[in-house]
Design a protein around this motif. Structure first.
Motif, short mmCIF file in Angstrom:
data_model
loop_
_atom_site.label_atom_id
_atom_site.label_comp_id
_atom_site.label_asym_id
_atom_site.label_seq_id
_atom_site.Cartn_x
_atom_site.Cartn_y
_atom_site.Cartn_z
N ALA A 171 0.85 -1.19 0.00
CA ALA A 171 0.00 0.00 0.00
C ALA A 171 0.89 1.24 0.00
O ALA A 171 1.79 1.35 0.82
CB ALA A 171 -0.90 0.01 1.22
N PRO A 172 0.65 2.18 -0.93
CA PRO A 172 1.44 3.41 -0.93
C PRO A 172 1.32 4.13 0.42
O PRO A 172 0.28 4.05 1.08
CB PRO A 172 0.80 4.25 -2.03
CG PRO A 172 0.09 3.28 -2.90
CD PRO A 172 -0.33 2.15 -2.01
N GLY A 173 2.39 4.83 0.83
CA GLY A 173 2.38 5.54 2.10
C GLY A 173 1.21 6.49 2.23
O GLY A 173 0.63 6.65 3.31
N MET A 174 0.84 7.11 1.09
CA MET A 174 -0.28 8.03 1.07
C MET A 174 -1.56 7.32 1.53
O MET A 174 -2.34 7.85 2.33
CB MET A 174 -0.47 8.50 -0.36
CG MET A 174 -0.60 9.96 -0.57
SD MET A 174 -2.17 10.55 -0.06
CE MET A 174 -3.22 9.44 -0.98
N VAL A 175 -1.76 6.11 1.02
CA VAL A 175 -2.95 5.34 1.36
C VAL A 175 -2.95 5.03 2.86
O VAL A 175 -3.97 5.16 3.54
CB VAL A 175 -3.01 4.06 0.52
CG1 VAL A 175 -4.06 3.11 1.05
CG2 VAL A 175 -3.27 4.40 -0.94
N PHE A 176 -1.77 4.65 3.38
CA PHE A 176 -1.67 4.39 4.81
C PHE A 176 -2.07 5.61 5.62
O PHE A 176 -2.81 5.51 6.61
CB PHE A 176 -0.25 3.96 5.19
CG PHE A 176 -0.19 2.53 5.54
CD1 PHE A 176 -0.58 2.09 6.78
CD2 PHE A 176 0.24 1.60 4.59
CE1 PHE A 176 -0.55 0.76 7.10
CE2 PHE A 176 0.27 0.27 4.89
CZ PHE A 176 -0.12 -0.16 6.15
N MET A 227 -4.06 8.00 4.74
CA MET A 227 -5.50 8.24 4.64
C MET A 227 -6.28 7.25 5.52
O MET A 227 -7.26 7.61 6.15
CB MET A 227 -5.99 8.12 3.19
CG MET A 227 -5.41 9.12 2.20
SD MET A 227 -5.08 10.76 2.84
CE MET A 227 -6.73 11.34 3.14
N ILE A 228 -5.80 5.99 5.57
CA ILE A 228 -6.47 5.02 6.43
C ILE A 228 -6.34 5.44 7.89
O ILE A 228 -7.31 5.42 8.65
CB ILE A 228 -5.87 3.60 6.22
CG1 ILE A 228 -6.16 3.12 4.79
CG2 ILE A 228 -6.46 2.63 7.22
CD1 ILE A 228 -5.48 1.83 4.42
#
Lengths: 305, 277
Positions: free
Chosen positions: A122-127, A129-130
């Motif tokens: 998972a891209p860091g950005m997605v992390f 946002m989660i």
């Protein structure tokens, strides 16, 4: 021309293929790697805007910088975020590496290592946002867990990332249990490099696992510990992804760090010279801190090198 | 017998601890998966556990919104990773395997760049691309990876190439192998794990980068995935969280394939590199 010079020229000419093969690298490095830092140090003494217009102003950028309370406050903030993360990021993976190493089954050792790498997908950005959802003040997971454990009143609303008293602990807690990625693997490679006779004889001498870790593994893993600590420190001081993506430096100026301050001055206010001065000050600080850290974290390998 | 049983109990407790840790670690990924197939009402009522029915339609909205960023990222990732691998392996080969005056000095000049932090170069590097007219092109996304990444790449690869036995190269040269062929046909095939490690690290870096693309690219059609998600997609779908998470899942798919395909190489290369200081 002396004989020595002639032989040197001769050797250079004989090795011309090596220089030819290196030329693409150095052409690229000169334009995109050697020139920028020199340009940055030079323009730190200029009023320089995004269009490239510049005026020499001596030390004015530095005077303004060290008088700006926002910048001065951002330095302790940065350490408050970076140091706990650094300690966690250096030692938690070490403990987990020891745990995985202690499994008797080679198959499970391999499986666990693989599982720890999985979050990479998972891209860091997605992390981020989660985690922003996990910290949601109303139906976030942290809020729900706190309420069901009775730590937070049923009607209490805590804005984890929006409140001065909770934002920094929340940023540090992000990524719990902090074991994803490559650190555990690198530590495990180090542990597996310890000669098995050493470990076996410690068992024969009746040393407990904890005693072995403290007296044998830790000293032999100092090289890896220094690696994570020093590179983690250098990267941590410069990081402002969380500020850009999640907090915007807020609430108020509570999560401003020097790197984010520099970014806003350059690309919000178009003050490239001033931002270069911030970059230069940070470079000097990083350089000094790195030398200091290396001096106080002597590696056991030093005597053998 | 008693000690044997104690060992079994202890190993089982350790497995239990490890499984709890792994679940905590992976839970955010699973959250993303099941939020992505909820509808908005189900998400409001129960975001943290899976619910039925599954709304796979979220994915078609999400795909239409992010397909352009996915293409950009795959394109930028492929070109810059190939460029980086070629440039750093060729240069590392020269430093590791060829003899020439000034070799150590030139190598130190390359490695010294590792001491230059990103904060010092970020703004002036932007200005270099600005004055070359490369802002808002794919080049500003590709060149920094190739050139900037080559410093660390050379460091990693030279150490590995140095460790290869000299006898292989002598044999190749005796057989009339040119220097370039010794590099391409002898050295490279022996170095696949470490090259795989470098490639994986590079691709992940491109996938994760938000700040550089959002700073140097203003034409949203050129955004790579993280910047596109952050600058555009998050705003467009801020009221429909399940579609957002479908987009996040789509964004992770290529990395999942990369992981399945390359994780053995990656682990092998990473553990053989012996990273320490």
């Amino acid at each position: 021309m002396s004989a020595m010079e002639r032989t040197l020229l001769r050797r250079v000419w004989d090795a011309r293929l090596a220089y030819l093969l290196l030329s693409p690298l150095f052409i690229g490095l000169i334009v995109f790697a050697y020139y920028p830092p020199i340009s940055g140090m030079y323009h730190a003494f200029f009023d320089w805007n995004a269009l490239g217009k510049k005026t020499y102003i001596g030390l004015d950028n530095f005077r303004e910088l060290f008088a700006d309370p926002v910048f001065l406050h951002s330095i302790p903030t940065m350490f408050l975020i970076v140091l706990p993360k650094l300690l966690i990021g250096t030692f938690v993976p070490l403990l987990v590496a020891e745990l995985i190493f202690s499994f008797k089954s080679a198959k499970w050792k391999f499986r666990y290592r693989m599982l720890l790498l999985l979050p990479m997908v998972a891209p860091g950005m997605v992390f981020m946002m989660i985690w922003a959802r996990i910290y949601d003040p109303i139906n976030g997971l942290v809020t729900l867990a706190g309420k069901s454990l009775g730590l937070i009143g049923q009607d209490q609303i805590i804005n984890w990332l929006g409140d001065s008293s909770t934002v920094i602990p929340s940023l540090i807690f992000m990524g719990f249990p902090w074991i994803g990625g490559t650190a555990v693997l690198i530590y495990m490679a180090g542990i597996m490099n310890i000669p098995s006779e050493v470990i076996e004889s410690s068992v024969l001498d009746g040393a407990s696992v904890w005693r072995r870790i403290a007296s044998i593994d830790l000293p032999l893993l100092m090289g890896q510990i220094r690696y994570f600590f020093v590179f983690g420190l250098i990267a941590g001081i410069q990081d402002y992804n969380l500020q850009v993506v999640l907090t915007g430096g807020g609430p108020g100026y509570d999560t401003y760090v020097p790197g984010y301050y520099m970014y806003l001055k350059a690309f919000g206010a178009s003050r490239m010279g001033y931002a270069s001065a911030v970059g230069l000050v940070m470079f000097v600080a990083i350089f000094g801190l790195t030398l200091l850290t290396l001096k106080y974290m002597k590696s056991n390998d030093d005597s053998r090198d | 017998m008693n000690t044997a049983r104690r060992i079994v109990v202890r190993q089982s407790l350790m497995h239990l601890l490890m499984i709890v840790l792994v679940i905590l670690l992976l839970y955010p990924l699973f959250i993303a998966l099941w939020i992505s197939v909820k509808d908005v009402t189900a998400f409001k009522q129960q975001p943290w556990l899976p619910t039925l029915p599954m709304w796979l339609g979220n994915y078609s909205y999400a795909w239409k919104a992010v397909d352009r960023y996915m293409f950009n990222t795959v394109f930028v990732g492929a070109v810059s990773t190939a460029g980086l691998l070629f440039l750093s392996s060729l240069s590392a080969y020269v430093f590791a395997r060829m003899r020439f005056p000034g070799r150590e000095g030139l190598y130190m000049a390359v490695i010294a760049l590792m001491m230059v932090p990103g904060v010092l170069t970020f703004v002036p590097t932007y200005m270099v691309y600005n004055s070359l007219g490369m802002l808002d092109t794919y080049l500003v996304l590709i060149i920094p990876t190739i050139i900037g990444g080559s410093v660390g790449g050379i460091f990693l690869l030279r150490a590995f190439f140095n460790g290869l036995p000299e006898a292989i190269f002598e044999a190749a040269r005796l057989d009339g192998c040119s220097e370039f062929n010794a590099y391409w046909r002898v050295c490279m095939p022996l170095s696949l794990p470490i090259l795989g490690t470098l490639a994986v690290m590079t691709i992940i870096g491109i996938w994760n980068d938000v700040i550089w693309p959002m700073t140097t690219i203003s034409d949203e059609r050129l955004f790579t995935i993280s910047a596109g998600l952050f600058m555009k997609f998050n705003n467009d779908y801020s009221t429909n969280v399940p579609v957002l998470f479908a987009g996040y899942t789509v964004a992770s798919l290529p990395l999942i394939f990369l992981f399945l395909f390359a994780n053995r190489f990656y682990i092998e290369g990473l553990t053989s590199a012996g990273l320490k200081l």
